[in-house]
Design an enzyme around this catalytic site. Structure first.
Site, PDB file in Angstrom:
ATOM      1  CG  ASP A 156     -10.203  16.189  17.455  1.00 35.61           C
ATOM      2  OD1 ASP A 156      -9.576  15.965  18.521  1.00 35.61           O
ATOM      3  OD2 ASP A 156     -10.648  15.423  16.873  1.00 35.61           O
ATOM      4  CG  ASP A 187      -9.224  13.190  20.609  1.00 35.69           C
ATOM      5  OD1 ASP A 187      -9.471  14.785  20.572  1.00 35.69           O
ATOM      6  OD2 ASP A 187      -8.783  12.595  19.769  1.00 35.69           O
ATOM      7  CE1 TYR A 203     -11.111  15.058  12.122  1.00 34.96           C
ATOM      8  CE2 TYR A 203      -9.287  14.551  13.838  1.00 34.96           C
ATOM      9  CZ  TYR A 203     -10.795  14.687  13.433  1.00 34.96           C
ATOM     10  OH  TYR A 203     -11.450  15.030  14.516  1.00 34.96           O
ATOM     11  CD  GLU A 224     -14.957  11.836  19.625  1.00 32.61           C
ATOM     12  OE1 GLU A 224     -15.052  11.043  18.753  1.00 32.61           O
ATOM     13  OE2 GLU A 224     -13.741  12.613  20.131  1.00 32.61           O
TER      14      GLU A 224
END
Ligand SMILES: *[C@@H]1O[C@H](CO)[C@@H](O)[C@H](O)[C@H]1NC(C)=O
Length: 499
Positions: free
Chosen positions: A88, A91, A239, A479
Site C-alpha cells: 500500500d 511498508d 486502515y 510516505e
C-alpha cells in the site's frame, strides 16, 4: 484562512469569494509565463510508481529493475495463493481495503481519462490488471474475501526490503461469521469498475470481473458488519473503517449499476439512499469515506438526463463543489496559505488528489451537459473547476512556496528521503545478502538520500504551513501511497492532453 473568510460572511459574499479564488488561481497565471509543466512526463512516472509497489513474482517486462520478486508464499499458511497485488505504501503489508480503493480509482481514471493518455494508456491498464489479478485470487471462494496479508505489527517493527521479508505473513479473511461490508463493498466496486476498463480490451476477463463483483457485493450486503470489528487487530489503527460500512455498500452498488446497467442496483440505490446516508460528509473522499465519490459518480447520469430519480445525489455533488470553493459553505474545505487543499490527519496529499479528481470528473460531466453549479452568489463553471483541479496538480509538481515537486523524480527538486523500505534500503543488486529486521534501522535513521529512486511516488506532502521536512521518520509527510497516485493518473492524463 477559512476562519478569517467565515468571519466576513454576510458582507459582499460574491466579492469575497472572487478575491479568494483569485488568490488560489493567481499562481497558475504566473506560471503561464514561467513555462508549463510536462504533464505527460508526470503521467508516465506516476504509473511507473505502481511497478515499484508490486508484490509477488515480477513479470519479464517489469521496468523498475531494482525491485525483485517478493512474498512468493503469501497465502500458503491458509492453503491459498495470495501472491501478487500491491504494497500500500512504504511498508510490506498487503492491505486489501486501500488496495481495492486504489483499484477503483485507477479504473475510474482510465474510464474517464484513458483516451487522453496516449501511449501511457496501456501502462495504466496494466496497473489496473496487476491489482485485479490479485483481487480475483482474494475472492475466489464464495462467501470469503481475503482482505490482508501480513501482520502489521510484525511488519512495522522491522525496516526490511520486501525481497528479504521474514516477518509474519498472517492471512486475514472475512466470511459470513466475520463480516466486512466495508472492504467487501469496496472490493465489489473495484471489480465492477475494472470490468468497464476491460470491456472491449478483454471481454472474457471483463465478464469474470463483473460476475465476481456481483457475488462479492451480494456477500457484502447480506452479511453486514465492519471489518474493523471482525478483524480489529489487523485493521486498526491502520486502515480502520472509522466512518462505517454504509458508504461502501452504496459505492459498490453505484459501480455495479454503471458496469451492469441492471435494474436491481438502481433500485438498491434508491431504496437505501437514506438508510445508507448518501448525504453525509459530502466533501470527504478517500479509502475510508466514499461519500463525495458516490454523489459525483451517480450525478453523471442525472446530468446526462438518464436518471432524474437520482436528483438528490446531484444536489449533494453540487454542495460538495460549493464546499471546495473558498469561503462559501459551512462545510468548507481548507487550504494552506500556499493554496493546497488541506485536511487534518496525515498523508494530506491523498485528499488533494482524490478531491481534485472529483472536481475534474464533475467539470467534464457538467460541460457535456452544458450546466454550471450555483453556489450562492457565485457560479462554478466547468472551466473554474478545471482551474481549481489544475492548481492542485501544479502545486504537487512544483508551483508551491518551497518550489519543489512532491513527485519523486519529477522536476529539479523532489523528496529524497521518502518513508519507504524498498526505496531507502540498498537494492538486492547492490547488496545481495540478506538485511535483517533490525539491520535496516541504520538506513531508516540515515540522513542520506534513498539509494533507489521510486520514480513517480507522490508523498503525503507538506503540513498546513506548506513546510516539508524531507525526513523518513516524518511518515505523514514523506510516505507515498498507492491511493495518492491512483486518482492523480486521471488528472495527469487529462492535463497532458491539454498542453
Ligand atoms: C510544519 O513543519 C515545519 C517544518 O518541519 C515545522 O517547523 C512546523 O512546526 C510545522 N507546523 C505545523 C503546524 O505542524
Amino acid at each position: 484562512m477559512a476562519r478569517r473568510a467565515l468571519s466576513l460572511s454576510g458582507t459582499f459574499p460574491a466579492l469575497r469569494v472572487l478575491l479568494l479564488l483569485l488568490t488560489l488561481l493567481l499562481p497558475c497565471l504566473r506560471q503561464a509565463t514561467a513555462g508549463r509543466h510536462n504533464y505527460f512526463d508526470a503521467l508516465h512516472k506516476s504509473i511507473l510508481f505502481f511497478e515499484g509497489q508490486r508484490s509477488g513474482k515480477l513479470p519479464p517486462d517489469q521496468r523498475v529493475r531494482w525491485r525483485r520478486d517478493s512474498a512468493l508464499h503469501d497465502g500458503s499458511s491458509a492453503g491459498v495463493d495470495l501472491t501478487g497485488g500491491y504494497y500500500d505504501a512504504g511498508d510490506n503489508v498487503k492491505f486489501g481495503f486501500p488496495m481495492a480503493f486504489t483499484t477503483t480509482l485507477l479504473s475510474w481514471s482510465v474510464i474517464d481519462f484513458g483516451r487522453k493518455m496516449g501511449p501511457e494508456l496501456r501502462n495504466a491498464v496494466k496497473a489496473v490488471r496487476w491489482a485485479t489479478d490479485y483481487l480475483l485470487k482474494a475472492t475466489a471462494v464464495e462467501g470469503v474475501v481475503y482482505v490482508q496479508v501480513g501482520d502489521p505489527y510484525s511488519d512495522h517493527n522491522c525496516w526490511e526490503r520486501p525481497e528479504d521479508m521474514d516477518t509474519l505473513r498472517t492471512v486475514y479473511r472475512i466470511d459470513r461469521d466475520h463480516p466486512g461490508s466495508d472492504v467487501a463493498g469496496e472490493t465489489a466496486a473495484a471489480l465492477a469498475a475494472a470490468s468497464i476498463v476491460f470491456r472491449s480490451r478483454d471481454p472474457a476477463y471483463s465478464r469474470l470481473l463483473l460476475q465476481r463483483a456481483i457475488s462479492v457485493f451480494e456477500f457484502a450486503d447480506r452479511y453486514r458488519g465492519a471489518y474493523s470489528s471482525s478483524l480489529r487487530r489487523a485493521a486498526c489503527p491502520f486502515y480502520c473503517d472509522v466512518n462505517g460500512y454504509q458508504d461502501e455498500l452504496l459505492w459498490g452498488a453505484a459501480w455495479l449499476h454503471k458496469a451492469s446497467r441492471r435494474r436491481e442496483y438502481r433500485e438498491y440505490i434508491m431504496r437505501n439512499e437514506i438508510s445508507l446516508h448518501a448525504g453525509d460528509t459530502i466533501n470527504e473522499f478517500g479509502w475510508d469515506n466514499k461519500h463525495a465519490g458516490i454523489n459525483v459518480l451517480i450525478s453523471k447520469e442525472v446530468l446526462m438526463g438518464r436518471a432524474g430519480y437520482f436528483r438528490s445525489f446531484k444536489n449533494n455533488a453540487d454542495a460538495f463543489i460549493c464546499s471546495v470553493l473558498p469561503g462559501i459553505s459551512r462545510t468548507q474545505v481548507q487550504y494552506s496559505p500556499g493554496g493546497l487543499i488541506f485536511k487534518a490527519g496525515g498523508s494530506n496529499m491523498q485528499h488533494v488528489t482524490s478531491l481534485s479528481f472529483l472536481l475534474l470528473a464533475y467539470s467534464n460531466y457538467l460541460s457535456r451537459a452544458r450546466k454550471v453549479v450555483s453556489c450562492g452568489g457565485v457560479t462554478a463553471s466547468p472551466a473554474l473547476l478545471r482551474h481549481l483541479a489544475k492548481r492542485q496538480v501544479d502545486y504537487i509538481l512544483g508551483d508551491n512556496p518551497l518550489g519543489m515537486s512532491y513527485m519523486v523524480g519529477y522536476g529539479a527538486r523532489y523528496p529524497l528521503r521518502i518513508h519507504h523500505r524498498a526505496s531507502s534500503l540498498p537494492s538486492v543488486h547492490a547488496h545481495p545478502t540478506h538485511i535483517g529486521c533490525k539491520a535496516g534501522s541504520k538506513y531508516f535513521l540515515s540522513p542520506n538520500p534513498n539509494p533507489n529512486l521510486l520514480v513517480g511516488a507522490v508523498v503525503g506532502g507538506p503540513n498546513v504551513t506548506d513546510a516539508f521536512p524531507d525526513s523518513r521518520p516524518f511518515f505523514q509527510e514523506s510516505e507515498p501511497t498507492t491511493y495518492i497516485n491512483a486518482p492523480l493518473i486521471g488528472l495527469l492524463g487529462y492535463f497532458s492532453a491539454q498542453a
